[in-house]
Enzyme design. Structure first.
Site, PDB file in Angstrom:
ATOM      1  N   PHE A  25     -22.939 -23.640  24.718  1.00 20.08           N
ATOM      2  CA  PHE A  25     -23.763 -23.598  25.935  1.00 20.08           C
ATOM      3  C   PHE A  25     -22.929 -23.339  27.181  1.00 20.08           C
ATOM      4  O   PHE A  25     -23.454 -22.910  28.209  1.00 20.08           O
ATOM      5  CB  PHE A  25     -24.556 -24.901  26.082  1.00 20.08           C
ATOM      6  CG  PHE A  25     -23.783 -26.036  26.698  1.00 20.08           C
ATOM      7  CD1 PHE A  25     -23.756 -26.218  28.072  1.00 20.08           C
ATOM      8  CD2 PHE A  25     -23.067 -26.920  25.912  1.00 20.08           C
ATOM      9  CE1 PHE A  25     -23.025 -27.245  28.641  1.00 20.08           C
ATOM     10  CE2 PHE A  25     -22.341 -27.949  26.470  1.00 20.08           C
ATOM     11  CZ  PHE A  25     -22.321 -28.116  27.843  1.00 20.08           C
ATOM     12  N   LYS A  26     -21.614 -23.593  27.089  1.00 14.15           N
ATOM     13  CA  LYS A  26     -20.739 -23.390  28.243  1.00 14.15           C
ATOM     14  C   LYS A  26     -20.845 -21.951  28.774  1.00 14.15           C
ATOM     15  O   LYS A  26     -20.595 -21.707  29.947  1.00 14.15           O
ATOM     16  CB  LYS A  26     -19.279 -23.669  27.872  1.00 14.15           C
ATOM     17  CG  LYS A  26     -18.984 -25.034  27.265  1.00 14.15           C
ATOM     18  CD  LYS A  26     -18.972 -26.130  28.281  1.00 14.15           C
ATOM     19  CE  LYS A  26     -18.317 -27.429  27.840  1.00 14.15           C
ATOM     20  NZ  LYS A  26     -18.709 -28.005  26.565  1.00 14.15           N
ATOM     21  N   ASP A  27     -21.196 -21.001  27.916  1.00 15.37           N
ATOM     22  CA  ASP A  27     -21.296 -19.609  28.363  1.00 15.37           C
ATOM     23  C   ASP A  27     -22.351 -19.426  29.459  1.00 15.37           C
ATOM     24  O   ASP A  27     -22.222 -18.534  30.291  1.00 15.37           O
ATOM     25  CB  ASP A  27     -21.648 -18.691  27.183  1.00 15.37           C
ATOM     26  CG  ASP A  27     -20.494 -18.534  26.201  1.00 15.37           C
ATOM     27  OD1 ASP A  27     -19.332 -18.466  26.637  1.00 15.37           O
ATOM     28  OD2 ASP A  27     -20.766 -18.481  24.975  1.00 15.37           O
TER      29      ASP A  27
END
Ligand SMILES: *Cc1c(COP(=O)(O)O)cnc(C)c1O
Length: 462
Positions: free
Chosen positions: A111-113
């Site tokens: 999810f960091k993207d």
């Protein structure tokens, strides 16, 4: 739109300066002075929109005049163009009243993207305008580092240094950090755990001579712009389940409290969120703090969900700031006590306020693994171990309100844990199938401030 520090003693900044600065100069974290609200009709109008359009509408009130409308729209479009799913953040049903929000279709499968791809675009636009050069240093338990490298590699005005705990990240995570070919990318394998890396990073920000010399910028979730980008998918998920006409709850696998804090912001903006449930692995400081009021660090116990192997949860400070009625000096005193003694006690009033906003649960290693096995059998959905922690805790909090669990990484990022639970090794998506053949480039570093600063000075000297 002004941003203020959680410790009340740093300059008030606009969006661009807060984004470029990362940690405030008083050691605090930037938060908006007031949170803009979306009205129920504005929330209802988000239903069915492309993700990028919803992202524009949710984030625009926060960015002031940093970017023009057309420019901000094009940055958002560029940020999400490389995602492997047209919905960007698709919802899948797990059971009658329980859905999974898949946040792992970005270029590094976590999810960091969502945040990192966008701040890569925003940093580039701001630096191109100002002609400045900066040094980004990030600390990672695995996923932030790969997402940051993917977002900043090859950019002209940026060097990016990533500190990760040597031997404590998965092989896929490590290779995603060490196989970038661009010369502006520097992976540092630090002797220590994630808290060592994050501590080094904070100390670098507090070393003002060094900070100014290398023009240090931070992309950890201490950076407000990261949190902001994550607010969007709470809205898109909730409207597809009936918001603003119906409340929705979320369970969030949590380490540094950034992702779940974005849910808190969405609620403050007017989104009808019933419960925000903190899900932790055996490193359960947040669950213990919410249960007892005592925030006490212990040694990190490596787990099969390594991106949550954290004891010092930096964004929790933002939640504390709100729970203490935005009293900076009180937050500063508690953080000083944490640094000096390894813990602090939350006041009764603040604890009550936190408990109104957040529920919590903890999952053992065995239950995490059993959840991966069972969900694959029941639904065919293969969970990564972090998402499994979320699902297991969510199941303890199911009510009539729709529950959404955030799936924070793709199972192929943690193939050993998934294979142990299901007997099958999840394949990497074809766009990164050659990851195991690419040559690695990494610098080993001691967990020592002076030594790491020296490496960064040498590599950024012109
Ligand atoms: C970073 C990460 C988390 C924890 O997110 P926080 O914002 O630090 O709470 C959970 N799962 C995965 C896969 C992650 O990469």
């Amino acid at each position: 739109m002004n941003y203020i520090s959680t410790r009340g003693a740093a300059p008030v900044l606009g969006f661009e300066a807060a984004m470029m600065t990362g940690l405030a100069r008083d050691g605090g974290l930037y938060v908006p002075e007031t949170v803009p609200e979306l009205s129920p009709p504005e929330i209802a109008a988000l239903a069915g929109l492309p993700y990028e359009e919803a992202a524009y509408r949710v984030m625009a009130p926060f960015i002031g005049d940093t970017f023009g409308e057309a420019e901000f729209r094009s940055l958002i479009d560029a940020a999400y163009a490389g995602f492997g799913h047209p919905a960007r953040a698709p919802l899948k049903q797990l059971g009658p009243n329980h859905s999974l929000l898949e946040l792992f279709h970005g270029p590094t499968l976590a999810f960091k993207d969502f945040a990192m791809q966008l701040i890569g675009q925003m940093f580039q636009a701001a630096l191109t305008r100002s002609g400045e050069r900066i040094t980004i240093v990030g600390a990672t338990s695995g996923d932030t580092g790969s997402a940051a490298i993917e977002a900043f590699r090859g950019l002209a005005n940026v060097d990016v240094f990533i500190l990760y705990p040597h031997g404590r990240v998965s092989e896929v995570q490590r290779r995603q950090m060490t196989t970038a070919r661009e010369n502006n990318v520097h992976a540092l394998a630090v002797d220590g755990d994630f808290d060592t890396c994050q501590g080094l990073l904070k100390d670098m920000f507090n070393d003002f001579t060094f900070r100014d010399e290398v023009r240090l910028a931070g992309v950890n979730s201490i950076n407000w712009a990261r949190v902001l980008a994550q607010v969007v998918y709470y809205f898109t998920a909730a409207v597809s389940l009936g918001a603003p006409h119906r409340k929705v709850s979320f369970t969030v696998p949590t380490g540094n409290f950034g992702d779940i804090f974005a849910g808190h912001v969405a609620r403050a903006m007017g989104l009808g969120i019933d419960k925000l449930v903190v899900a932790t692995n055996q490193n359960d400081i947040l669950h213990r703090a919410l249960s007892t009021g005592a925030y006490m660090t212990e040694a990190v116990q490596p787990s099969i969900s390594p991106s949550m192997d954290i004891q010092v949860s930096s964004n929790f400070e933002r939640a504390l700031f709100d729970a203490y009625g935005r009293d900076g000096p009180v937050v500063a005193a508690q953080m000083d006590e944490l640094k000096a003694t390894g813990g602090f006690t939350i006041s009764q009033g603040a604890l009550q306020s936190l408990r109104e906003g957040f529920a919590s649960g903890r999952v053992s290693e065995a239950d995490t693994s059993a959840t991966i096995t069972r969900i694959a059998e029941e639904t065919g959905e293969v969970l990564c171990p972090h998402s499994a922690v979320g699902v297991a805790v969510a199941e303890q909090h199911l009510t009539d309100t729709p529950m959404v669990t955030l799936a924070t990484a793709h199972p192929a990022k943690f193939p050993d844990a998934v294979e142990a639970a299901t007997g099958l090794r999840p394949p990497l998506p074809s766009r990164m199938a050659d990851l195991y053949e690419r040559p690695e480039r990494v610098t080993r570093a001691p967990g020592d401030l002076a030594a790491v600063e020296e490496i960064i000075r040498e590599r950024t000297a012109v």
